[in-house]
Design a protein around this motif. Structure first.
Motif, PDB file in Angstrom:
ATOM      1  N   LEU A 219       4.242  47.957   7.652  1.00 39.44           N
ATOM      2  CA  LEU A 219       6.056  47.855   6.779  1.00 39.44           C
ATOM      3  C   LEU A 219       5.935  46.441   5.682  1.00 39.44           C
ATOM      4  CD1 LEU A 219       7.385  50.697   8.942  1.00 39.44           C
ATOM      5  CD2 LEU A 219       6.264  51.003   6.327  1.00 39.44           C
ATOM      6  N   THR A 220       6.398  45.579   6.543  1.00 35.64           N
ATOM      7  CA  THR A 220       7.147  44.065   6.391  1.00 35.64           C
ATOM      8  C   THR A 220       6.236  43.071   5.171  1.00 35.64           C
ATOM      9  OG1 THR A 220       8.251  43.888   8.287  1.00 35.64           O
ATOM     10  CG2 THR A 220       8.164  42.564   6.916  1.00 35.64           C
ATOM     11  N   LEU A 221       4.581  43.798   5.346  1.00 33.57           N
ATOM     12  CA  LEU A 221       3.817  42.524   4.856  1.00 33.57           C
ATOM     13  C   LEU A 221       3.389  42.850   3.608  1.00 33.57           C
ATOM     14  CD1 LEU A 221       1.994  40.967   7.897  1.00 33.57           C
ATOM     15  CD2 LEU A 221       4.056  39.692   6.203  1.00 33.57           C
ATOM     16  N   ARG A 222       3.315  44.443   3.713  1.00 33.58           N
ATOM     17  CA  ARG A 222       2.357  45.361   2.480  1.00 33.58           C
ATOM     18  C   ARG A 222       3.076  46.015   1.969  1.00 33.58           C
ATOM     19  NH1 ARG A 222      -1.996  43.272   0.510  1.00 33.58           N
ATOM     20  NH2 ARG A 222      -2.534  45.321   0.079  1.00 33.58           N
ATOM     21  N   PRO A 224       6.508  45.957   1.007  1.00 31.01           N
ATOM     22  CA  PRO A 224       7.058  45.532  -0.392  1.00 31.01           C
ATOM     23  C   PRO A 224       6.150  45.729  -1.825  1.00 31.01           C
ATOM     24  CG  PRO A 224       7.900  44.556   1.232  1.00 31.01           C
ATOM     25  CD  PRO A 224       6.361  45.278   1.738  1.00 31.01           C
ATOM     26  N   SER A 225       5.025  45.721  -1.847  1.00 32.33           N
ATOM     27  CA  SER A 225       3.481  44.911  -2.891  1.00 32.33           C
ATOM     28  C   SER A 225       3.213  46.422  -3.494  1.00 32.33           C
ATOM     29  CB  SER A 225       3.276  44.037  -2.786  1.00 32.33           C
ATOM     30  OG  SER A 225       2.256  44.406  -1.235  1.00 32.33           O
ATOM     31  N   PHE A 226       3.185  47.866  -1.875  1.00 36.29           N
ATOM     32  CA  PHE A 226       2.433  49.209  -2.473  1.00 36.29           C
ATOM     33  C   PHE A 226       3.865  49.417  -3.622  1.00 36.29           C
ATOM     34  CE2 PHE A 226       3.254  53.457  -1.235  1.00 36.29           C
ATOM     35  CZ  PHE A 226       1.374  53.719  -1.481  1.00 36.29           C
ATOM     36  N   ILE A 227       5.109  49.602  -2.692  1.00 40.19           N
ATOM     37  CA  ILE A 227       6.071  50.149  -3.610  1.00 40.19           C
ATOM     38  C   ILE A 227       6.391  49.296  -5.207  1.00 40.19           C
ATOM     39  CG2 ILE A 227       9.268  50.441  -3.501  1.00 40.19           C
ATOM     40  CD1 ILE A 227       7.352  52.229  -1.318  1.00 40.19           C
ATOM     41  N   LEU A 252      14.028  51.508  -4.454  1.00 41.47           N
ATOM     42  CA  LEU A 252      14.480  51.132  -3.317  1.00 41.47           C
ATOM     43  C   LEU A 252      14.197  51.058  -2.236  1.00 41.47           C
ATOM     44  CD1 LEU A 252      18.034  53.432  -4.069  1.00 41.47           C
ATOM     45  CD2 LEU A 252      17.534  50.395  -3.869  1.00 41.47           C
ATOM     46  N   GLY A 253      12.621  51.239  -2.548  1.00 44.67           N
ATOM     47  CA  GLY A 253      12.281  51.501  -0.535  1.00 44.67           C
ATOM     48  C   GLY A 253      11.533  50.061  -0.897  1.00 44.67           C
ATOM     49  N   GLN A 254      11.678  48.863  -1.599  1.00 48.87           N
ATOM     50  CA  GLN A 254      11.203  47.341  -1.934  1.00 48.87           C
ATOM     51  C   GLN A 254      12.104  47.344  -0.492  1.00 48.87           C
ATOM     52  OE1 GLN A 254      10.792  45.340  -4.991  1.00 48.87           O
ATOM     53  NE2 GLN A 254       9.649  47.770  -5.915  1.00 48.87           N
ATOM     54  N   ALA A 296      18.032  40.806  -2.107  1.00 47.44           N
ATOM     55  CA  ALA A 296      18.368  39.673  -3.239  1.00 47.44           C
ATOM     56  C   ALA A 296      16.763  40.006  -3.897  1.00 47.44           C
ATOM     57  CB  ALA A 296      18.843  38.319  -2.269  1.00 47.44           C
ATOM     58  N   ARG A 297      16.018  40.388  -3.680  1.00 54.91           N
ATOM     59  CA  ARG A 297      14.759  40.134  -4.070  1.00 54.91           C
ATOM     60  C   ARG A 297      14.626  41.418  -5.511  1.00 54.91           C
ATOM     61  NH1 ARG A 297      10.391  41.052  -2.597  1.00 54.91           N
ATOM     62  NH2 ARG A 297       9.221  40.246  -3.842  1.00 54.91           N
ATOM     63  N   TRP A 298      15.265  42.155  -5.093  1.00 51.72           N
ATOM     64  CA  TRP A 298      15.774  43.546  -5.566  1.00 51.72           C
ATOM     65  C   TRP A 298      16.052  43.501  -6.662  1.00 51.72           C
ATOM     66  CZ3 TRP A 298      19.053  47.209  -6.243  1.00 51.72           C
ATOM     67  CH2 TRP A 298      19.176  48.788  -6.652  1.00 51.72           C
ATOM     68  N   ILE A 299      17.995  43.085  -6.146  1.00 55.00           N
ATOM     69  CA  ILE A 299      18.483  42.748  -7.434  1.00 55.00           C
ATOM     70  C   ILE A 299      18.350  41.826  -7.795  1.00 55.00           C
ATOM     71  CG2 ILE A 299      21.073  42.174  -7.479  1.00 55.00           C
ATOM     72  CD1 ILE A 299      21.624  42.617  -4.832  1.00 55.00           C
ATOM     73  N   GLY A 300      17.241  40.604  -7.949  1.00 54.84           N
ATOM     74  CA  GLY A 300      16.812  40.047  -8.510  1.00 54.84           C
ATOM     75  C   GLY A 300      15.831  40.928  -9.946  1.00 54.84           C
ATOM     76  N   SER A 301      14.847  41.128  -9.200  1.00 56.63           N
ATOM     77  CA  SER A 301      13.552  41.490  -9.930  1.00 56.63           C
ATOM     78  C   SER A 301      14.062  42.806 -11.211  1.00 56.63           C
ATOM     79  CB  SER A 301      13.254  42.602  -9.397  1.00 56.63           C
ATOM     80  OG  SER A 301      13.629  43.979  -8.132  1.00 56.63           O
ATOM     81  N   TRP A 302      15.583  43.575 -10.774  1.00 59.28           N
ATOM     82  CA  TRP A 302      15.869  44.261 -12.038  1.00 59.28           C
ATOM     83  C   TRP A 302      16.436  43.837 -12.764  1.00 59.28           C
ATOM     84  CZ3 TRP A 302      15.398  49.421 -13.347  1.00 59.28           C
ATOM     85  CH2 TRP A 302      14.369  50.322 -11.790  1.00 59.28           C
ATOM     86  N   LEU A 303      17.375  42.826 -12.287  1.00 58.17           N
ATOM     87  CA  LEU A 303      18.841  41.957 -13.698  1.00 58.17           C
ATOM     88  C   LEU A 303      17.993  41.449 -14.288  1.00 58.17           C
ATOM     89  CD1 LEU A 303      21.679  40.693 -10.933  1.00 58.17           C
ATOM     90  CD2 LEU A 303      21.595  42.780 -12.937  1.00 58.17           C
ATOM     91  N   PHE A 304      16.804  40.739 -14.130  1.00 58.97           N
ATOM     92  CA  PHE A 304      16.021  40.014 -15.309  1.00 58.97           C
ATOM     93  C   PHE A 304      14.656  41.027 -15.042  1.00 58.97           C
ATOM     94  CE2 PHE A 304      17.976  37.042 -12.621  1.00 58.97           C
ATOM     95  CZ  PHE A 304      19.378  36.424 -13.106  1.00 58.97           C
ATOM     96  N   ARG A 305      14.114  42.022 -15.798  1.00 61.27           N
ATOM     97  CA  ARG A 305      13.069  42.398 -16.156  1.00 61.27           C
ATOM     98  C   ARG A 305      13.047  42.141 -17.936  1.00 61.27           C
ATOM     99  NH1 ARG A 305      13.430  48.581 -15.414  1.00 61.27           N
ATOM    100  NH2 ARG A 305      15.800  48.181 -16.049  1.00 61.27           N
ATOM    101  N   THR A 306      12.220  42.150 -17.653  1.00 61.68           N
ATOM    102  CA  THR A 306      11.074  42.245 -19.016  1.00 61.68           C
ATOM    103  C   THR A 306      11.206  43.409 -19.693  1.00 61.68           C
ATOM    104  OG1 THR A 306       8.865  42.131 -18.650  1.00 61.68           O
ATOM    105  CG2 THR A 306      10.149  39.694 -18.475  1.00 61.68           C
ATOM    106  N   THR A 307      10.506  44.895 -18.765  1.00 63.92           N
ATOM    107  CA  THR A 307      10.590  46.015 -19.727  1.00 63.92           C
ATOM    108  C   THR A 307      12.343  46.554 -19.409  1.00 63.92           C
ATOM    109  OG1 THR A 307       9.488  46.164 -17.756  1.00 63.92           O
ATOM    110  CG2 THR A 307       7.693  45.751 -19.163  1.00 63.92           C
ATOM    111  N   GLY A 308      11.930  47.560 -20.291  1.00 62.00           N
ATOM    112  CA  GLY A 308      13.146  48.567 -20.156  1.00 62.00           C
ATOM    113  C   GLY A 308      13.734  48.588 -21.287  1.00 62.00           C
ATOM    114  N   SER A 309      15.290  49.858 -21.061  1.00 67.31           N
ATOM    115  CA  SER A 309      15.723  49.393 -22.656  1.00 67.31           C
ATOM    116  C   SER A 309      16.834  48.332 -22.591  1.00 67.31           C
ATOM    117  CB  SER A 309      16.748  50.656 -22.071  1.00 67.31           C
ATOM    118  OG  SER A 309      17.574  51.205 -21.317  1.00 67.31           O
ATOM    119  N   PHE A 310      16.673  47.863 -21.443  1.00 67.73           N
ATOM    120  CA  PHE A 310      18.085  46.425 -21.672  1.00 67.73           C
ATOM    121  C   PHE A 310      16.983  45.116 -22.041  1.00 67.73           C
ATOM    122  CE2 PHE A 310      20.528  49.947 -19.234  1.00 67.73           C
ATOM    123  CZ  PHE A 310      21.321  49.964 -19.342  1.00 67.73           C
TER     124      PHE A 310
END
Length: 807
Positions: A219-222, A224-227, A252-254, A296-310
């Motif tokens: 769960l810890t090592l694999r 986040p990358s799987f999700i 959110l599973g990440q 914190a990683r999850w928040i950063g991944s959604w705030l600084f996305r290169t895809t999406g409508s925002f």
């Protein structure tokens, strides 16, 4: 549709009594309120005053003492309303006896005796409430003093100067903490291993421990990358509108998956029985550290996305995500550091605390500085949206604040103000995370709104998504306060003050009263609108009232309903306006002078609705404006001119001015068309032709019949007029145009000439004027005669031969 209106109206009418019963403040009947134990209160109050006087108690002791006094204050607040119903009854009885007696107007013996008896009863019933008021005031004062003391100590601790961490002499203390900690962890493990009971426990739980460790590793090592891969796959396969929603939920599973793996790791270590006091504290901090890191990683991944409508918040989203990941790592290390250094006995020295805290602050400051520089330019996506420009300004302001914190915090830590540096930089990091979470939630709510309303990307600028962001920001204020050092007691105290409301002219306004007022008014307003809709669509159209009367009735019902809704809401909320009568009177005078024109137009609108000198659809002329009335409101009237322009006329002008209403009683109106023919035409023939043309028009009334009048011998023509009464004056211009077309055709066919103005000009002494003009050309050396003064031509102006037919 009409049946639905009546059903809704019936439901609201049935719900009003229940709503009033729920929200109206009901006066309790002779309820027995348990009196507080004033002897116990006196002991606690005395102990609190002594602790404040000596100022030797710890902050935790003050917090416990404060919590106890808060409980006493709640009891005293409830006891203030003791015997309220009986006190009101006695006051009404005293009022019934008349005004208080004076030397000039004493009471009768029986009345005086009864008044004295009632006053004695009133004083007896008021005694518990007055005692509760006095005790409540004392408790409130003690709470304020305790809060002041705690804040003073916190400020003193915040500005405490530690030994400088850059001094090499202090490094030895920090290294000693590390070696001592490792030694303690090893000794605790060795001691546990040397215990046969612990080894037996480890042997018995070994299968479970291995299972937990295996699952935790996966769960810890694999996890986040799987999700993350699953989220990317879902985004590419989903629709444009639904992909962000599905991806956000799945992503959110990440956070959940690795944190669950960390919890299993902690359970596995705990099941081994090989932990001690300090190791248990360190291992127990693993879930919090994992949550901080992966969250914190999850928040950063959604705030600084290169895809999406925002659009991204920066032009370098990959670099921004890297810095956010580094901040997440620093945050997790800080959680572990505090857990590792908390359970040290004896406590760490000031030098050791400084050496252990300063390095993380300095490294984090470097990362924050770069992140702030990335945020300062704002989003560089060109957009004319005012909302986007506002977001860019907020991002630049936030980036500037982060840069400032990243500069100040390490300077404070290096100097020795370690607590101040920690209190500045770590709340900044957590605040950034909370702001990012608010942005993500607002985006998520916006995507749900777009899917629910089936609107495009332009729906992101709608009102509801903006309101959602505003509500989220308001709700986050307590969390920001806690992040920046506010105590839970401070928030509860603020809420208590807010719940008590404010006193205005003897009337207390609290949130509960305002909510009750709003709910009752909304219910009354909704009932009014339902009644108006039922009248307008189902009842009034079946009557013989004209359209204007129907609109007047509907508008009047609306005004009366809103007034009654406000009156019921104020009364139902228990707001006593009698104490505000003087203030309201003074304000009404000022408002009357300032809003006299508005009040005048309002009263004029009511007069128009009652007297109905004009109605919707009438053709009127007022202040030089000619058009059709399209609507009458409480302040103004809307007139549509024939140019299809809207003219807003204040109702005061319609009441006090002169108004011409062409269609007030009926739609009939007179049309006058002047017609001129040349001299020499047969006037009888012209009259007959014009009469025939007028009578042939379908909108011209037969009774009275149209008339053709020979009205004048003009300078250029024989002048006739066609006078006809139209059945609908709204078609006046159309009828006039048709008549003129036929007049032109008939006159051309009958050989009747329509004259136009002609003028003959006779020039006297033309030869002399021509010769005078030619002289300068024949003799260029002779100058032209000077221009005479206009008075020299007076004899010409007075010459009787200068006029008449010679002109």
């Amino acid at each position: 549709m009409r049946a639905l209106r009546f059903i809704l109206l019936a439901i609201f009418l049935a719900a009003v009594p229940a709503a009033v019963a729920v929200f109206l403040p009901v006066t309790a009947t002779a309820q027995e309120t348990k009196a507080p134990d004033y002897e116990a209160w006196e002991k606690d109050a005395t102990a609190a005053e002594e602790a404040l006087a000596t100022d030797r108690a710890t902050i935790r002791a003050f917090e416990q003492l404060r919590e106890k006094i808060v409980g006493w204050r709640s009891q005293f607040a409830a006891a203030q309303s003791a015997n309220a119903a009986q006190i009101d009854t006695l006051r009404n009885q005293l009022s019934a006896l008349g005004p208080a007696p004076t030397d000039d107007a004493p009471d009768a013996r029986e009345i005086a005796a009864r008044r004295s008896q009632l006053n004695d009863q009133l004083a007896t019933l008021q005694a518990p409430g007055l005692a509760a008021v006095e005790a409540h005031s004392r408790a409130d004062g003690l709470i304020r003093r305790i809060d002041t003391t705690i804040r003073g100590r916190q400020a003193k601790e915040l500005l405490r100067l530690f030994p400088s961490p850059i001094n090499p002499q202090n490094w030895e203390a920090g290294l000693a903490v590390l070696t001592q900690g490792i030694t303690t962890l090893w000794s605790e493990t060795a001691e546990a291993w040397g215990n046969p009971t612990r080894r037996a426990e480890l042997k018995n739980n070994l299968p479970v421990i291995i299972l937990f460790l295996a699952i935790a590793a996966v769960l810890t090592l694999r996890g986040p990358s799987f999700i993350e891969k699953l989220t990317v796959r879902l985004q590419t396969g989903a629709s444009m509108r639904g992909r962000d929603i599905a991806a956000a939920i799945l992503s959110l599973g990440q956070v959940v998956v690795p944190v669950a793996g960390t919890l299993l790791l902690v359970l596995a270590i705990a099941a081994s029985g090989m932990t001690g006091l300090r190791s248990a504290a360190l291992i127990g901090a693993f879930p919090a550290a994992a949550f901080s890191f992966f969250g914190a990683r999850w928040i950063g991944s959604w705030l600084f996305r290169t895809t999406g409508s925002f659009p991204p918040l920066t032009t370098r989203p990959a670099e921004a995500r890297f810095h956010v990941n580094m901040i997440a790592l620093m945050l997790a290390l800080e959680v572990l550091r505090r857990a590792f250094t908390t359970e040290v006995r004896p406590p760490l020295s000031m030098a050791a605390q400084s050496v252990w805290a300063a390095p993380l602050v300095c490294v984090l400051a470097v990362i924050l500085f770069r992140l702030g520089m990335l945020l300062r330019p704002g989003a560089l996506v060109a957009s004319g949206s005012a909302t986007r420009e506002f977001h860019d300004r907020i991002a630049r302001l936030l980036g500037t604040a982060v840069v400032a914190v990243s500069v100040v915090s390490p300077l404070l830590a290096v100097v020795g103000y370690v607590n101040a540096a920690n209190a500045l930089i770590w709340p900044t990091v957590i605040s950034l995370g909370l702001i990012g979470l608010i942005i993500i939630l607002q985006r998520f709510a916006t995507d749900i709104y777009l899917v629910a309303t089936k609107t495009g990307e332009e729906g992101r600028e709608a009102l509801l998504p903006v309101l959602i962001g505003f509500v989220l920001t308001i709700l986050s204020i307590p969390f920001f306060a806690l992040i920046w050092g506010a105590r839970t007691a401070d928030l509860s105290e603020t809420w208590t003050r807010f719940s008590e409301g404010v006193s205005l002219g003897g009337t207390r306004l609290s949130p509960g009263i305002l909510v009750t007022l709003s709910i009752l008014f909304v219910i009354g307003y909704a009932i009014t609108r339902l009644v108006q809709g039922a009248l307008k669509s189902a009842i009034l159209p079946r009557t013989t009232l004209d359209k204007g009367v129907q609109n007047a009735v509907v508008s009047g019902i609306g005004y009366v309903g809103i007034f009654l809704a406000g009156l019921i809401a104020v009364t139902g909320a228990g707001i006593d306006l009698s104490s505000l009568a003087i203030v309201a009177g003074a304000l009404s005078v000022g408002i009357g002078f300032g809003l006299q024109n508005i009040v005048q137009n309002f009263v004029s609108g009511i007069i128009l609705l009652i007297e109905r000198p004009i109605s919707e659809g009438d053709m009127i002329e007022v202040n030089g404006q000619f058009g059709t009335v399209r609507g009458i409101s409480v302040r103004s009237t809307w007139i549509e001119t024939f140019d299809r322009t809207d003219v807003i006329v204040p109702n005061g002008d319609l009441v006090s001015g002169v108004v011409t209403n062409l269609t007030r009683t009926n739609l009939m109106g007179r049309l006058i068309i002047p017609v001129g023919v040349a001299y020499g035409s047969d006037t009888r023939k012209v009259e007959a032709i014009l009469t025939e043309i007028a009578e042939a028009q379908p909108l011209v009334m037969v009774d009275p019949a149209p008339q053709v009048l020979f009205v004048a011998l003009g300078a250029d023509s024989l002048n006739f007029e066609i006078r006809a009464i139209l059945s609908d004056v709204n078609f006046k211009l159309a009828v006039q145009s048709e008549i003129l077309h036929e007049v032109t055709e008939r006159f051309a066919a009958e050989g009747i000439e329509i004259p136009f103005a002609q003028r003959d000009i006779w020039i006297r002494n033309a030869d002399a004027l021509v010769g005078r003009r030619a002289q300068p050309e024949a003799k260029s050396d002779i100058s032209a005669p000077p221009i005479k003064d206009p008075s020299d031509f007076s004899d010409v102006n007075n010459d009787p031969d200068a006029g008449g037919e010679d002109q």
